[in-house]
Design a protein around this motif. Structure first.
Motif, short mmCIF file in Angstrom:
data_model
loop_
_atom_site.label_atom_id
_atom_site.label_comp_id
_atom_site.label_asym_id
_atom_site.label_seq_id
_atom_site.Cartn_x
_atom_site.Cartn_y
_atom_site.Cartn_z
N SER A 3 0.82 -1.21 0.00
CA SER A 3 0.00 0.00 0.00
C SER A 3 0.86 1.25 0.00
CB SER A 3 -0.93 -0.01 1.22
OG SER A 3 -1.69 1.18 1.28
N GLU A 4 1.93 1.26 0.79
CA GLU A 4 2.81 2.42 0.85
C GLU A 4 3.55 2.65 -0.46
OE1 GLU A 4 5.39 2.21 4.19
OE2 GLU A 4 3.77 2.22 5.67
N LEU A 5 3.75 1.58 -1.22
CA LEU A 5 4.46 1.69 -2.50
C LEU A 5 3.50 1.84 -3.68
CD1 LEU A 5 7.16 -1.04 -1.82
CD2 LEU A 5 7.59 1.40 -2.09
N GLY A 6 2.20 2.02 -3.36
CA GLY A 6 1.20 2.17 -4.41
C GLY A 6 1.49 3.28 -5.39
N PRO A 7 1.86 4.50 -4.93
CA PRO A 7 2.17 5.58 -5.88
C PRO A 7 3.28 5.23 -6.86
CG PRO A 7 1.86 6.46 -3.67
CD PRO A 7 1.86 4.97 -3.54
N ALA A 8 4.30 4.51 -6.37
CA ALA A 8 5.40 4.11 -7.26
C ALA A 8 4.90 3.13 -8.33
CB ALA A 8 6.53 3.48 -6.46
N MET A 9 3.97 2.25 -7.95
CA MET A 9 3.40 1.31 -8.92
C MET A 9 2.59 2.06 -9.99
SD MET A 9 2.08 -1.80 -6.49
CE MET A 9 3.04 -2.38 -5.08
N VAL A 10 1.80 3.03 -9.53
CA VAL A 10 0.99 3.82 -10.47
C VAL A 10 1.88 4.59 -11.43
CG1 VAL A 10 -0.65 5.72 -10.65
CG2 VAL A 10 -0.96 3.98 -8.88
N ASN A 11 2.97 5.15 -10.90
CA ASN A 11 3.88 5.95 -11.71
C ASN A 11 4.52 5.12 -12.82
OD1 ASN A 11 5.38 8.44 -12.22
ND2 ASN A 11 7.16 7.30 -11.47
N LYS A 12 4.73 3.83 -12.55
CA LYS A 12 5.36 2.96 -13.56
C LYS A 12 4.34 2.06 -14.24
CE LYS A 12 9.79 0.69 -14.25
NZ LYS A 12 11.04 0.22 -13.63
N ASN A 13 3.05 2.24 -13.91
CA ASN A 13 1.98 1.44 -14.51
C ASN A 13 2.19 -0.05 -14.27
OD1 ASN A 13 -0.40 1.03 -15.91
ND2 ASN A 13 0.62 0.88 -17.89
N VAL A 14 2.61 -0.40 -13.04
CA VAL A 14 2.84 -1.79 -12.65
C VAL A 14 1.61 -2.33 -11.93
CG1 VAL A 14 4.18 -3.32 -11.15
CG2 VAL A 14 5.35 -1.60 -12.54
N THR A 15 1.17 -3.51 -12.31
CA THR A 15 0.00 -4.16 -11.69
C THR A 15 0.46 -5.07 -10.57
OG1 THR A 15 -1.19 -4.12 -13.79
CG2 THR A 15 -2.00 -5.61 -12.09
N PHE A 16 -0.15 -4.90 -9.39
CA PHE A 16 0.21 -5.70 -8.22
C PHE A 16 -0.90 -6.71 -7.92
CE2 PHE A 16 0.23 -6.47 -3.63
CZ PHE A 16 1.55 -6.87 -3.44
N SER A 17 -0.51 -7.96 -7.71
CA SER A 17 -1.49 -9.02 -7.44
C SER A 17 -1.07 -9.80 -6.20
CB SER A 17 -1.60 -9.96 -8.64
OG SER A 17 -2.40 -11.09 -8.32
N TYR A 18 -1.97 -9.86 -5.21
CA TYR A 18 -1.69 -10.63 -4.00
C TYR A 18 -3.00 -11.14 -3.42
CZ TYR A 18 -0.56 -11.64 0.88
OH TYR A 18 -0.43 -12.24 2.12
N VAL A 19 -3.16 -12.44 -3.42
CA VAL A 19 -4.33 -13.08 -2.82
C VAL A 19 -3.80 -14.08 -1.79
CG1 VAL A 19 -6.39 -14.45 -3.18
CG2 VAL A 19 -5.66 -12.81 -4.93
N PRO A 20 -3.81 -13.72 -0.51
CA PRO A 20 -3.28 -14.64 0.51
C PRO A 20 -4.12 -15.90 0.61
CG PRO A 20 -4.42 -12.81 1.54
CD PRO A 20 -4.36 -12.51 0.08
#
Length: 430
Positions: free
Chosen positions: A293-310
């Motif tokens: 969550s804290e690194l969300g802005p960096a993901m948006v800036n690079k258009n990276v999709t994050f997937s995590y389903v525990p």
């Protein structure tokens, strides 16, 4: 007080031994091996031509030595391609032992002029690993005794036809040989222990100096940041864009310096005896989500999709919440920085026995085999890290923290196909 613990160069941290280090040792040990082959061929050839020996030199000269050279060349070729170097190094020692045994059998048995070559193999094993040394010593003792018994019983034709008969002083020879082996083991262990202690003292001195120096740098950097922020506000109020731009550059440089100081502080603190790690039962999924969550802005800036389903029934793990947050922040941040534009990051978890494994997989440019060997080394960044800001300490600190929580970090990667970092942590109560 003397330190009598048996240890050798590859015993204290076998997982940290790189292929290049093993190959360097292999090359160094090849020098006496090559010298032995040359001397053996020369002496056997001379004895055979002059008929000056009590045994037939031809089996050793035309069968044993060529077979030994062929086997050693095969190991050398595999070693050049870095095919399990440590296993190959141990395999070479077994080839050495077999070659010496065959040579001794065909050159006079227990009173062969080449009997002392067993000591050369034992010395080589003592440098490589204490486990290998013990194995070689046990096998040598069995071989030595078997040769003496076989010579007395006439079990081998090469020995039965030899004019050198079994004598009572052979028992004394066996005892002396055993004493020599014991001295080799003691001296090898003793000198390696001294080397390790000197290395440890030097490392502690370096870490202490680093920790104190970095700690002293914190105060002036904080003061500089305060002054920069103060004048940045004044520059904005005075509508002086050029002055503000210069202050922004100073602030960015100061930010990089501050991050380096913090990384060095964490690295230095992790090596100090008073550094403590918590051992609480933790929900790892919450920690991973928080870091992402804290690194969300960096993901948006690079258009990276994050997937995590525990997993539905993920077990609790034992560890320190703050340190685990730092671990997964480092790994996810790297997965963002070294990912391609529009790439993906996939985090998966599963229980494996008494551990919970967490994989962080990216679709970046991957890591070369050469860089993989040094990836967790302090300050190492590799070729792909040249265009990305960083100190080269993130993965080093990450591994240290995980190991202090009795876990481990592994990495798999292929160039052009991304990387997968896996963190193994102990399950609470397991």
């Amino acid at each position: 007080m003397y330190d009598f613990r048996l240890r050798s160069f590859f015993d204290e941290n076998p997982r940290g031994v790189g292929a290049d280090e093993v190959i360097r040792l292999y090359r160094w040990l090849s020098i006496p091996r090559i010298a032995t082959i040359v001397v053996s061929i020369g002496s056997l050839g001379i004895f055979w031509m002059l008929h000056a020996s009590a045994f037939d030199s031809r089996p050793a000269l035309f069968a044993v030595i060529p077979a030994y050279v062929a086997a050693s060349l095969a190991v050398w070729l595999l070693m050049r391609h870095k095919v399990k170097p440590l296993a190959l190094l141990c395999g070479q020692l077994l080839i050495d032992l077999a070659g010496v045994t065959a040579g001794v059998l065909y050159t006079g048995g227990i009173r062969s002029p080449f009997i002392l070559l067993f000591i050369l193999v034992i010395i080589s094993a003592s440098i490589v690993s204490m486990r290998m040394l013990v194995a070689i010593v046990v096998m040598t003792a069995i071989i030595f005794e078997a040769i003496s018994v076989a010579e007395h019983a006439g079990l081998f034709p090469a020995l039965a036809n030899s004019p050198l008969a079994y004598q009572q002083q052979d028992a004394i020879t066996i005892v002396n040989f055993g004493l020599i082996i014991a001295l080799i083991i003691f001296h090898s262990s003793y000198y390696v222990s001294r080397i390790r202690e000197k290395e440890k003292d030097a490392t502690q001195l370096k870490d202490e100096f680093l920790f104190r120096t970095v700690h002293d740098l914190r105060s002036p950097s904080t003061m500089i940041r305060f002054v920069v922020e103060k004048y940045k506000d004044q520059a904005s109020a005075a509508a002086n864009p050029e002055f503000k731009k210069d202050l922004d550059l100073v602030g960015a440089a100061l930010g990089r310096m501050s991050r380096l100081i913090e990384d060095l502080m964490r690295m230095g603190a992790g090596e100090r005896p008073e550094f403590e790690i918590g051992a609480d039962a933790l929900d790892l999924s919450a920690i991973v989500r928080s870091a992402a969550s804290e690194l969300g802005p960096a993901m948006v800036n690079k258009n990276v999709t994050f997937s995590y389903v525990p997993p539905a029934f993920a077990p609790m793990v034992t560890g320190d919440a703050d340190k685990l947050k730092e671990v997964f922040s480092n790994l996810i941040d790297n997965a963002i920085k070294f990912n391609r534009e529009g790439g993906t990051i996939t985090v998966t978890q599963r229980r494996e026995g008494k551990t919970l494994s967490t994989e962080i997989k990216d679709t970046g440019s991957g890591i070369s085999p050469h860089a993989l060997e040094k990836l967790f080394t302090a300050y190492f960044r590799g070729d792909i890290g040249m265009g990305v800001q960083g100190t080269g300490l993130g993965l080093f600190v990450t591994r240290k923290l995980v190991e202090k929580m009795h876990g481990k970090v592994e990495v798999r990667s292929k160039e052009g196909k991304g990387s997968t970092f896996t963190v193994f942590l102990p399950v609470a109560g397991a």
